[in-house]
Enzyme design. Sequence first.
Site, PDB file in Angstrom:
ATOM      1  N   LYS A 167      46.783  41.136  27.948  1.00 66.28           N
ATOM      2  CA  LYS A 167      45.438  40.832  28.626  1.00 66.28           C
ATOM      3  C   LYS A 167      45.868  39.752  29.555  1.00 66.28           C
ATOM      4  O   LYS A 167      46.996  39.286  29.753  1.00 66.28           O
ATOM      5  CB  LYS A 167      44.320  40.498  27.422  1.00 66.28           C
ATOM      6  CG  LYS A 167      44.218  41.434  26.270  1.00 66.28           C
ATOM      7  CD  LYS A 167      43.116  41.186  25.559  1.00 66.28           C
ATOM      8  CE  LYS A 167      41.909  41.491  26.533  1.00 66.28           C
ATOM      9  NZ  LYS A 167      40.691  41.911  25.850  1.00 66.28           N
ATOM     10  N   ASP A 226      38.812  45.988  33.982  1.00 63.42           N
ATOM     11  CA  ASP A 226      38.136  44.893  33.232  1.00 63.42           C
ATOM     12  C   ASP A 226      36.963  44.563  34.415  1.00 63.42           C
ATOM     13  O   ASP A 226      37.342  43.920  35.405  1.00 63.42           O
ATOM     14  CB  ASP A 226      38.794  43.738  32.811  1.00 63.42           C
ATOM     15  CG  ASP A 226      37.961  42.712  32.091  1.00 63.42           C
ATOM     16  OD1 ASP A 226      37.205  43.395  31.295  1.00 63.42           O
ATOM     17  OD2 ASP A 226      38.154  41.380  32.217  1.00 63.42           O
TER      18      ASP A 226
END
Length: 291
Positions: free
Chosen positions: A177, A229
């Site tokens: 991430k 995202d």
Amino acid sequence: MLPSALLHPDAFLSPLAITDAVRRALDEDLGRAGDVTSVATIPEATQAHAILVARQAGVIAGLPLAIETFRQLSTDVAITAHARDGDTVAAGIQVLTISGPARAVLTGERTALNFVGRLSGIATLTADYVRHTAGTKMRICCTRKTTPGLRALEKYAVRCGGGFNHRFGLDDAILIKDNHIAVAGGIRPVLEAARAKIGHLVKIEIEVDTIDQLREVLDTNLADVVLLDNMDLDTLKKAVAMSAGRVVLEASGGVTRESISRIAATGVDYASSGALTHSAPNFDVALDIDA
């Protein structure tokens, strides 16, 4: 009837997870003294016949846990199933009939209903999402935003509703991430470090926020999956065109029942939504005593 006989045939749930979840739930409810209400009001030899009824239409899940609940309370309980996990039922349908010692039936009522209500709610919401992807290749999947201690059950319910599972925990796949990228010093360094340390069966997914980041990931040729995202629809379409099938693409962020069909139309392979598990409404089920 064994609880495992009612498991969805294409979902994953260990029988040990069923046994353990029910044991913990009963321990929580029975505490130190047991069901003092039933013991005080119902003679030990009293028998009961009950029906577990779906009060709304939807997808059933959690029946094996309901059966295990009554079985852990009494081996003399007899249960007949009229549905299995993953079945779509109409409101008013009887899904289980339970006969046996009244104390066991009454003691297990709330625990059994909690399992079926929670898991059927997840399965029903997932099925609604899946319907909005019809005609596309996209698969809808869950996340790790699950109830602590119930992840295996909730992810199983997603499968019952026709969805797919993302990783089960931190130990079965690598998901890099934005904070990992920041700490490791960038996209290429973090991917090189991951690829150097993992086994050949472990997949690597990395999260990106922009098309430029996606291009950088593709240039490394080190990722298996890219999580896009919070990208808008136009950017998702650009990402699909840019990747040209070189990596699996997963859309995440803002995946709702209202947006899912438009996201699916962009051509991404997966969309993940935490709402499947953290925001599913409880499915309305009841246990009626058939006097």
